[in-house]
Enzyme design. Structure first.
Site, PDB file in Angstrom:
ATOM      1  N   GLY A 227       0.861  -1.249  -0.012  1.00  7.81           N
ATOM      2  CA  GLY A 227      -0.056   0.071  -0.047  1.00  7.81           C
ATOM      3  C   GLY A 227       0.876   1.304   0.002  1.00  7.81           C
ATOM      4  N   PRO A 269       4.314  -5.451  -2.831  1.00 14.00           N
ATOM      5  CG  PRO A 269       6.266  -4.614  -3.320  1.00 14.00           C
ATOM      6  CD  PRO A 269       5.570  -5.732  -2.678  1.00 14.00           C
ATOM      7  CB  CYS A 337     -21.372   7.128 -24.324  1.00 13.98           C
ATOM      8  SG  CYS A 337     -21.073   7.710 -26.059  1.00 13.98           S
ATOM      9  CD  GLU A 338     -20.661   5.553 -17.908  1.00 12.34           C
ATOM     10  OE1 GLU A 338     -20.572   6.372 -16.812  1.00 12.34           O
ATOM     11  OE2 GLU A 338     -21.196   4.509 -17.979  1.00 12.34           O
ATOM     12  CE1 TYR A 365      -4.084  -3.013  -8.231  1.00 11.35           C
ATOM     13  CE2 TYR A 365      -2.693  -1.052  -7.698  1.00 11.35           C
ATOM     14  CZ  TYR A 365      -3.148  -2.444  -7.277  1.00 11.35           C
ATOM     15  OH  TYR A 365      -2.606  -2.953  -6.346  1.00 11.35           O
TER      16      TYR A 365
HETATM   17  N1  LLP Z   1      -1.600  -7.215  -1.199  1.00 13.10           N
HETATM   18  C1  LLP Z   1      -2.950  -7.537  -1.177  1.00 13.10           C
HETATM   19  C2  LLP Z   1      -3.540  -8.528  -0.313  1.00 13.10           C
HETATM   20  C3  LLP Z   1      -3.612  -6.416  -2.004  1.00 13.10           C
HETATM   21  O1  LLP Z   1      -5.051  -6.766  -2.052  1.00 13.10           O
HETATM   22  C4  LLP Z   1      -3.193  -5.389  -2.640  1.00 13.10           C
HETATM   23  C5  LLP Z   1      -3.924  -4.513  -3.420  1.00 13.10           C
HETATM   24  C6  LLP Z   1      -1.754  -5.488  -2.664  1.00 13.10           C
HETATM   25  C7  LLP Z   1      -0.931  -6.367  -1.749  1.00 13.10           C
HETATM   26  C8  LLP Z   1      -0.957  -4.241  -3.352  1.00 13.10           C
HETATM   27  O2  LLP Z   1      -1.367  -2.977  -3.100  1.00 13.10           O
HETATM   28  P1  LLP Z   1      -0.590  -1.633  -3.622  1.00 13.10           P
HETATM   29  O3  LLP Z   1       0.861  -1.900  -3.027  1.00 13.10           O
HETATM   30  O4  LLP Z   1      -0.697  -1.743  -5.062  1.00 13.10           O
HETATM   31  O5  LLP Z   1      -1.013  -0.616  -3.144  1.00 13.10           O
HETATM   32  N2  LLP Z   1      -7.211  -0.567  -7.590  1.00 13.10           N
HETATM   33  C9  LLP Z   1      -6.788   0.394  -6.610  1.00 13.10           C
HETATM   34  C10 LLP Z   1      -5.923  -0.388  -5.627  1.00 13.10           C
HETATM   35  C11 LLP Z   1      -6.614  -1.412  -5.111  1.00 13.10           C
HETATM   36  C12 LLP Z   1      -5.545  -2.449  -4.437  1.00 13.10           C
HETATM   37  C13 LLP Z   1      -6.126  -3.788  -4.121  1.00 13.10           C
HETATM   38  N3  LLP Z   1      -5.023  -4.454  -3.514  1.00 13.10           N
HETATM   39  C14 LLP Z   1      -6.236   1.522  -6.872  1.00 13.10           C
HETATM   40  O6  LLP Z   1      -6.008   1.753  -8.185  1.00 13.10           O
HETATM   41  O7  LLP Z   1      -5.585   2.451  -6.180  1.00 13.10           O
END
Ligand code: LLP
Length: 410
Positions: A227, A269, A337-338, A365
């Protein structure tokens, strides 16, 4: 992407040349940036046995997965399909952490057959797992720490009302199940959300881990999820992983001494590794002025990059066709079209029809959340590696839209 001698470059390749060679819209990733981020994290945790499990969901192109595997990363997957992608990319089963949520139990059974590391995030499945495998197959437990963290509620996963994890307040029940079925718990896991800027969130998680870990004698790793927020906008607060490295390493090493042996420290990550490596290049289809706004229409939209619409996410936009032109204020909108506003009221170097815009921070993402909405085709993907732009996914074609559709007699 950097501006040199009047042109934007990714490594030594001109971004405009990529748009011309592969067409638009196109996702472009910089391999150097991906590896730089991976190394930054490893360096920050050099004094512990750190394992990086790249979150495949952020960007799941096989070539990206292979690049990460080749450079020492493991994988974090949340569906059996992601698991198969990771295996195809060359990750060993033991390097893959499987953390499904509300998936059918049969996916866990398949993951066991494949030999993955299994992370269980609810009590009913922990019981099922215990009843089926007893002490013959270890697993990890995903805890819900009751910590509100992350950029917004949609991407916060560790608070008390979240569907993820088993509440730390249900520790007694976890221990009952573990004892009843003699389950070998080899890992503890928490992931509290995305876009986290505070090191404190991870230190609070550490406190929780360290207070419950003594109840589990077979631990091999503690997984702090991820995160880590990266910079989307100039001046953005980001996660200082070097600072986190110093603080968490100190605590972790003290804990390991108390626990009696050295454990691995895992992270998963996604964004931190790939977000800044990626740009979505799109062509300006139209400039449209109304009494209040000058719109720049582009040949992409929420079907290719959902983040602005879904999370109000800010993605910086550059006009790479006119890097030095006079700046004006525009609202950049997609062709869906949004009301798919990619950036409202942005200062851009003067935009003309046909100009190529680069939407930044599109590595994580972006493509992985893309769809065929409006029956639009998904873009191509290109990896710039060793100063060469290489196609790593073909642009979709009309046949792809028809694939799987069954035409019946009506
Ligand atoms: N581990 C687990 C169990 C997760 O569910 C996620 C992300 C990560 C690791 C990686 O998190 P990151 O390092 O990418 O923050 N689509 C959203 C983010 C959703 C993340 C879902 N899970 C966006 O575009 O901000």
């Amino acid at each position: 992407m950097e501006l040199r001698e009047g042109s934007y470059f990714i490594q030594n390749v001109k971004a405009l040349d990529i748009a011309e060679q592969f067409g638009t819209p196109v996702y472009v990733y910089d391999a150097n940036k991906i590896l730089h981020q991976l190394n930054t994290l490893k360096t920050a945790f050099a004094d512990v046995d750190v394992k990086i499990k790249y979150a495949v969901k952020a960007l799941s192109n096989l070539s990206i997965l292979r690049l990460l595997k080749k450079n020492g990363s493991g994988a974090d997957v949340v569906s059996i399909q992601e698991a198969h992608l990771a295996l195809k990319a060359g990750f060993l089963p033991s390097e893959i952490m499987f953390s499904p949520n509300c998936a059918d139990f049969s996916e866990i059974e398949e993951a066991v057959k494949l030999g993955l590391v299994i992370n269980i995030d609810n009590l009913p499945f922990l019981k099922k797992f215990g009843a089926k495998y007893g002490s013959s197959y270890p697993c990890s437990i995903r805890l819900n720490p009751h910590i509100m963290a992350g950029g917004n509620i949609k991407i916060s996963t560790g608070h008390s009302d979240s569907k993820f994890g088993i509440s730390v307040h249900q520790l007694a029940q976890i221990l009952d199940v573990v004892k009843q079925y003699t389950i070998k718990i080899e890992g503890l896991h928490i992931h509290t959300g995305s876009d986290i800027t505070e090191t404190d969130v991870f230190l609070k998680m550490a406190d929780i881990f360290f207070s419950v870990a003594h109840s589990f004698s077979d631990l091999k790793f503690i997984d702090f999820g991820s995160g880590f927020k990266v910079s989307y906008k100039e001046g953005d607060k980001v996660m200082d992983v070097a600072d986190l490295g110093v603080k968490l390493t100190e605590r972790f090493n003290i804990f390991c001494k108390q626990y009696g042996r050295n454990l691995e420290l895992w992270f998963e990550p996604g964004k931190f590794i790939v977000s800044e490596s990626g740009h979505l290049l799109a062509k300006t289809t139209l400039i449209k002025s109304t009494p209040s706004t000058t719109f720049v229409g582009v040949n992409t939209g929420l079907n290719h990059l959902l983040r602005p619409m879904m999370y109000d996410a800010y993605h910086h936009i550059l006009n790479i066709s006119n890097p030095t032109g006079e700046q004006h204020v525009y609202t950049v909108v997609g062709y869906i079209c949004e009301t798919d506003t990619i950036g409202a009221g942005r200062k851009l170097n003067e935009v003309s029809e046909g100009d190529i815009l680069a939407i930044k921070n599109a590595g994580a993402y972006g493509f992985s959340m893309a769809s065929n909405y409006n029956s639009r085709l998904r873009p191509a993907e290109v990896l710039v590696i060793n100063d060469e732009a290489k196609l790593i996914r073909e642009r979709e074609n009309f046949e792809d839209l028809l694939k799987g559709q069954v035409e019946i007699d009506l």
